[in-house]
Design an enzyme around this catalytic site. Structure first.
Site, PDB file in Angstrom:
ATOM      1  N   GLU A   1      -3.582   7.633  -4.009  1.00 50.41           N
ATOM      2  CA  GLU A   1      -3.966   7.172  -5.338  1.00 50.41           C
ATOM      3  C   GLU A   1      -5.451   7.303  -5.632  1.00 50.41           C
ATOM      4  OE1 GLU A   1      -4.454   2.412  -5.145  1.00 50.41           O
ATOM      5  OE2 GLU A   1      -2.436   3.117  -4.683  1.00 50.41           O
TER       6      GLU A   1
ATOM      7  N   HIS B   1      -1.796   0.097  -9.426  1.00 55.17           N
ATOM      8  CA  HIS B   1      -2.389  -0.840  -8.459  1.00 55.17           C
ATOM      9  C   HIS B   1      -2.972  -2.067  -9.157  1.00 55.17           C
ATOM     10  CE1 HIS B   1      -4.062  -0.863  -4.089  1.00 55.17           C
ATOM     11  NE2 HIS B   1      -3.831  -2.093  -4.504  1.00 55.17           N
TER      12      HIS B   1
ATOM     13  N   ARG C   1       0.847  -1.184   0.000  1.00 56.32           N
ATOM     14  CA  ARG C   1       0.000   0.000   0.000  1.00 56.32           C
ATOM     15  C   ARG C   1       0.888   1.241   0.000  1.00 56.32           C
ATOM     16  NH1 ARG C   1      -3.502  -2.930  -1.278  1.00 56.32           N
ATOM     17  NH2 ARG C   1      -5.674  -3.056  -0.533  1.00 56.32           N
TER      18      ARG C   1
END
Length: 318
Positions: free
Chosen positions: A263, A289, A234
């Site tokens: 993000e 991601h 993360r």
């Protein structure tokens, strides 16, 4: 029960079929405005990572009993609010035995590492522009390098096995691991020691109060000259401004990340220092991601979550 899936693109047909056995299932691609209009009608909400399910959504969801996401991270849910309202949260968090069968994130970690070490994205861009300059894209071997893994859970362990196959020296730091330490992996009991001894740092920790900003300036400064950093966990576990500073100073030679600190909000994301740096340098690789986003792995996790939703409905309504 009425079940709403707000991110149904390429969703598993089998998962949809499972959900139809226990409720009225609707799959519709939504934006936030439409979600707020739809949600009052539904008892079950299914999402991926495209929505922030916050207090505003929960307050609009007068009938909501379950929220579900085929993810291990839950930072896209306001868990405190869900708990206050008695809403069940169904996810992959803690599903260790099942998750050990899912290779996508570990494989993407290795893809990022190989791409960074061999400078593949930039070499490809050069060829697309009509160039053929071999010496500009000389890479680095993995064999003999020291791979330091921060977080030796199910992903970190897979990454360690790949490193062993490539002839690397593997070490890891994980004070929370309860499983037997895998053969071939040296246990490091101090994070600073791990940082000081690793050529390639690969981060695989969950995001929580203990891991937010875990990797900061003081840790990155400990990495040996020429080290690289990989993060597929993360964005908020690492201080990105410190990462960019280390890249600018040349104290690390490169980084590859699949996550950003901010993000989820487009305007904030576009102005992040990592993106600004990547636009003008050839040693920072960023993907959106996608580490867990393979057809096979996503379908398997969607079907697993659909089964958990079905079981919850069976238990609570019959």
């Amino acid at each position: 029960m009425k079940i709403l899936n707000i991110e149904p693109e390429n969703y598993s047909d089998k998962a949809g079929a499972i959900l139809r056995t226990v409720g009225l299932y609707k799959a519709v691609s939504s934006d936030r405005e439409e979600l707020l209009k739809l949600i009052p009608e539904y008892e079950v909400l299914i999402t991926r990572l495209g929505f922030q399910i916050d207090r505003e959504v929960f307050n609009a969801a007068s009938r909501l009993k379950v929220v579900a996401s085929a993810t291990t991270g839950l930072d896209h849910f306001d868990l405190e609010c869900a708990n206050e309202l008695g809403i069940e949260v169904i996810s992959l968090k803690g599903m260790i035995d099942f998750l050990r069968t899912i290779p996508a994130t570990a494989e993407h970690t290795w893809a990022l590492l190989m791409s960074l070490m061999r400078r593949i994205p930039w070499a490809y861009d050069s060829v697309r522009q009509g160039e053929w300059i071999r010496d500009n894209y000389r890479g680095r071997d993995l064999r003999g390098k020291r791979l330091g893994i921060l977080g030796l859970g199910r992903v970190g362990e897979k990454v360690a096995s790949y490193g062993l196959a490539f002839g690397m020296e593997i070490m890891a730091y994980d004070p929370y691991r309860v499983d037997v330490w895998p053969p071939g992996v040296q246990e490091i009991k101090d994070l600073k020691k791990l940082m000081s001894q690793t050529d390639i740092l690969s981060i695989h920790v969950p995001l929580n109060d203990q891991t937010q900003n875990l990797v900061g300036k003081q840790h990155l400064e400990l990495l040996p000259d020429g080290a690289v950093v990989i993060n597929t966990s993360r964005g908020r576990v690492m201080d990105e401004s410190a990462l960019v500073s280390a890249l600018l100073a040349g104290t690390i030679s490169g980084a590859a990340i699949d996550v950003l600190y901010e993000e989820r909000v487009e305007n904030t994301r576009l102005t992040q220092c990592t993106l600004e740096y990547a636009r003008s340098h050839h040693n920072l690789l960023i993907t959106p991601h996608i580490a867990g986003a393979t057809v096979e792995s996503m379908h398997a996790t969607e079907e697993f979550i659909a089964t958990k939703i079905r079981d919850w409905i069976d238990k609570n309504t019959r």
